[in-house]
Design a protein around this motif. Structure first.
Motif, PDB file in Angstrom:
ATOM      1  N   LYS A 143      47.505 -16.624  34.272  1.00  0.00           N
ATOM      2  CA  LYS A 143      46.935 -15.590  33.404  1.00  0.00           C
ATOM      3  C   LYS A 143      45.599 -15.126  33.963  1.00  0.00           C
ATOM      4  CE  LYS A 143      47.892 -14.746  29.389  1.00  0.00           C
ATOM      5  NZ  LYS A 143      48.591 -13.675  28.665  1.00  0.00           N
ATOM      6  N   PHE A 144      45.356 -13.822  33.825  1.00  0.00           N
ATOM      7  CA  PHE A 144      44.124 -13.222  34.320  1.00  0.00           C
ATOM      8  C   PHE A 144      43.522 -12.349  33.223  1.00  0.00           C
ATOM      9  CE2 PHE A 144      46.375 -14.396  38.092  1.00  0.00           C
ATOM     10  CZ  PHE A 144      45.405 -14.697  39.038  1.00  0.00           C
ATOM     11  N   VAL A 145      42.199 -12.233  33.241  1.00  0.00           N
ATOM     12  CA  VAL A 145      41.476 -11.456  32.235  1.00  0.00           C
ATOM     13  C   VAL A 145      40.755 -10.301  32.919  1.00  0.00           C
ATOM     14  CG1 VAL A 145      39.675 -11.483  30.465  1.00  0.00           C
ATOM     15  CG2 VAL A 145      41.162 -13.482  30.776  1.00  0.00           C
ATOM     16  N   ILE A 146      40.974  -9.107  32.412  1.00  0.00           N
ATOM     17  CA  ILE A 146      40.292  -7.901  32.901  1.00  0.00           C
ATOM     18  C   ILE A 146      39.398  -7.379  31.788  1.00  0.00           C
ATOM     19  CG2 ILE A 146      40.579  -5.512  33.680  1.00  0.00           C
ATOM     20  CD1 ILE A 146      43.294  -6.309  34.836  1.00  0.00           C
ATOM     21  N   SER A 147      38.158  -7.080  32.112  1.00  0.00           N
ATOM     22  CA  SER A 147      37.211  -6.515  31.146  1.00  0.00           C
ATOM     23  C   SER A 147      36.737  -5.157  31.656  1.00  0.00           C
ATOM     24  CB  SER A 147      36.009  -7.455  30.964  1.00  0.00           C
ATOM     25  OG  SER A 147      35.065  -6.895  30.077  1.00  0.00           O
ATOM     26  N   ILE A 148      36.882  -4.130  30.820  1.00  0.00           N
ATOM     27  CA  ILE A 148      36.504  -2.765  31.196  1.00  0.00           C
ATOM     28  C   ILE A 148      35.492  -2.245  30.181  1.00  0.00           C
ATOM     29  CG2 ILE A 148      37.329  -0.411  31.561  1.00  0.00           C
ATOM     30  CD1 ILE A 148      40.105  -1.642  32.170  1.00  0.00           C
ATOM     31  N   ASP A 149      34.352  -1.817  30.662  1.00  0.00           N
ATOM     32  CA  ASP A 149      33.290  -1.293  29.801  1.00  0.00           C
ATOM     33  C   ASP A 149      33.501   0.202  29.609  1.00  0.00           C
ATOM     34  OD1 ASP A 149      30.974  -0.460  28.558  1.00  0.00           O
ATOM     35  OD2 ASP A 149      29.663  -1.787  29.703  1.00  0.00           O
ATOM     36  N   LEU A 150      34.017   0.605  28.450  1.00  0.00           N
ATOM     37  CA  LEU A 150      34.319   2.014  28.204  1.00  0.00           C
ATOM     38  C   LEU A 150      33.055   2.856  28.110  1.00  0.00           C
ATOM     39  CD1 LEU A 150      37.226   1.784  25.589  1.00  0.00           C
ATOM     40  CD2 LEU A 150      37.336   1.774  28.084  1.00  0.00           C
ATOM     41  N   MET A 151      31.973   2.282  27.628  1.00  0.00           N
ATOM     42  CA  MET A 151      30.714   3.026  27.554  1.00  0.00           C
ATOM     43  C   MET A 151      30.210   3.364  28.949  1.00  0.00           C
ATOM     44  SD  MET A 151      30.180   3.369  24.319  1.00  0.00           S
ATOM     45  CE  MET A 151      28.450   3.610  23.958  1.00  0.00           C
ATOM     46  N   ASP A 152      30.361   2.419  29.868  1.00  0.00           N
ATOM     47  CA  ASP A 152      29.969   2.667  31.250  1.00  0.00           C
ATOM     48  C   ASP A 152      30.852   3.733  31.881  1.00  0.00           C
ATOM     49  OD1 ASP A 152      28.506   1.931  33.766  1.00  0.00           O
ATOM     50  OD2 ASP A 152      30.519   1.304  34.387  1.00  0.00           O
ATOM     51  N   LEU A 153      32.153   3.673  31.605  1.00  0.00           N
ATOM     52  CA  LEU A 153      33.065   4.679  32.157  1.00  0.00           C
ATOM     53  C   LEU A 153      32.716   6.081  31.667  1.00  0.00           C
ATOM     54  CD1 LEU A 153      36.665   3.135  31.973  1.00  0.00           C
ATOM     55  CD2 LEU A 153      35.191   3.379  33.975  1.00  0.00           C
ATOM     56  N   SER A 154      32.332   6.176  30.384  1.00  0.00           N
ATOM     57  CA  SER A 154      32.048   7.486  29.816  1.00  0.00           C
ATOM     58  C   SER A 154      30.797   8.130  30.418  1.00  0.00           C
ATOM     59  CB  SER A 154      31.896   7.370  28.304  1.00  0.00           C
ATOM     60  OG  SER A 154      30.712   6.655  27.969  1.00  0.00           O
ATOM     61  N   CYS A 155      29.899   7.279  30.956  1.00  0.00           N
ATOM     62  CA  CYS A 155      28.682   7.807  31.578  1.00  0.00           C
ATOM     63  C   CYS A 155      28.971   8.434  32.940  1.00  0.00           C
ATOM     64  CB  CYS A 155      27.649   6.689  31.736  1.00  0.00           C
ATOM     65  SG  CYS A 155      27.044   6.037  30.169  1.00  0.00           S
TER      66      CYS A 155
END
Length: 365
Positions: A143-155
């Motif tokens: 199992k692997f965990v991916i974390s994506i910062d949507l606030m960072d992407l929106s910038c």
């Protein structure tokens, strides 16, 4: 011998207890509530109470709504329209539904704008995105965990990073889940989320509410300054948590010899309450709603005459298959998937805070 050893092995669990006062500058009560994101059940018990106040009753009835969206592509959660409408304006939370954290791919959106994916090895490799091995995979990482910062992407809407993530979810690996969603934004029409996901057959739900008044309830004696408890003076915090579990499960507490279902009895010392009010709210409940309930229990005059409640409790249980417990701490199922907390509120504004997790969890914050 191996069988006997197996019977003696009890899964590790962690219970962290602390004492503070709502009036203290360094009290952590609000932070702990706000960072326990995915809650499915909230229960409170008010001794010497038969009828709720109008204010508390209104809060109980206003803990919803939440939404169910079937077969929603993860891509829809990273579009600029979704981020700008829901993530940036208010507090939006989402959790994949009917997915088992130890067997399936799961996903969660946190109110801070982080999208967390817990994926099996094959799916993780197909996405082509960077993540980390799960803390609870064992020797062979599955199992692997991916974390994506949507606030960072929106910038950086035109960045290569956004293009790569968008391409991964839209074309390379089209992940879809049934999702529970909730959005807290005072002053905005609730129909906004319904219209945004109208093409996916979104359904609006209200939490289920169960209430009862119990007469002649035997309950433990609690002293706010006795967190650990003394047998002659006060029940301990851990004993109280067991007792509350029995109460909200409607278990028998008389320890009769012919009762083969439950031999549990109330911790000592104990007293008998003339009556007590029990309430359980079940659904997809945002931390902000729980903060309001906690504040109302704290300020709700239940300690005033003629009620004279010695204390009240508020218990919150998290989804057993959520990828996180508190903040972004990874959560696993192992035996029971528990992660929960309980407040015991005393009439001098002291409180006990109890936080419990199972074997596949970090220590509560």
């Amino acid at each position: 011998m191996a069988t006997l050893r197996g019977l003696r092995e009890v899964p590790r669990h962690l219970l962290v207890c602390e004492k503070s006062n709502f009036g203290h500058d360094k009290s952590r009560h609000r932070h702990l509530v706000e960072t326990h994101y995915h809650n499915y059940r909230v229960s409170f018990l008010i001794p010497e109470c038969g009828i709720l106040s109008k204010e508390l009753k209104n809060l109980v009835m206003e803990t919803g709504p939440y939404y169910f969206v079937k077969n929603l592509p993860v891509y829809e959660l990273i579009t600029h329209k979704f981020i700008n409408t829901f993530v940036k304006k208010g507090l939006c939370s989402a959790l994949s539904y009917n997915t088992n954290i130890d067997e399936d791919n799961t996903a969660a959106l946190l109110p801070n704008g982080k999208l967390i994916l817990s994926l099996d090895k094959d799916t993780y490799e197909e996405t082509g995105l960077q993540g980390r091995p799960s803390h609870y995979s064992g020797r062979r990482v599955m199992k692997f965990v991916i974390s994506i910062d949507l606030m960072d992407l929106s910038c950086k809407p035109d960045s290569k990073k956004y293009e790569r993530i968008s391409w991964s979810f839209k074309e390379k690996k089209q992940l879809k889940f049934d999702f529970l969603l909730a959005w807290h934004h005072p002053g905005v029409e609730k129909s906004v989320m319904m219209s945004h996901f109208s093409s996916y057959g979104i359904q609006e739900h209200q939490p289920k509410i169960a209430t009862s008044t119990v007469s002649d309830l035997q309950c433990p004696v609690l002293q706010s300054n006795e967190l650990r408890g003394r047998p002659e003076a006060s029940c301990s915090a851990s004993e109280l948590l067991d007792w509350l579990g029995a109460i909200f499960s409607h278990a028998e507490l008389n320890n009769e010899p012919n009762n083969f279902i439950s031999t549990y009895c109330c911790p000592q010392p104990s007293t008998v309450l003339a009556k007590a009010y029990l309430c359980t709210i079940t659904g997809f409940i945002l931390p902000e709603k729980i903060c309001l309930l906690l504040e109302q229990l704290w300020y709700g005059h239940y300690f005033d005459e003629p009620k004279l409640a010695p204390w009240v409790t508020l218990t919150v249980q998290g989804f057993s298959d959520s990828p996180v417990s508190w903040r972004e701490n990874e959560h696993g199922f192992h035996k029971g998937g528990e992660h929960l907390y309980n407040f015991v509120i005393f009439n001098n504004q002291d409180y006990w805070l109890q936080m419990a997790v199972g074997a596949n969890d970090d220590c509560p914050p």
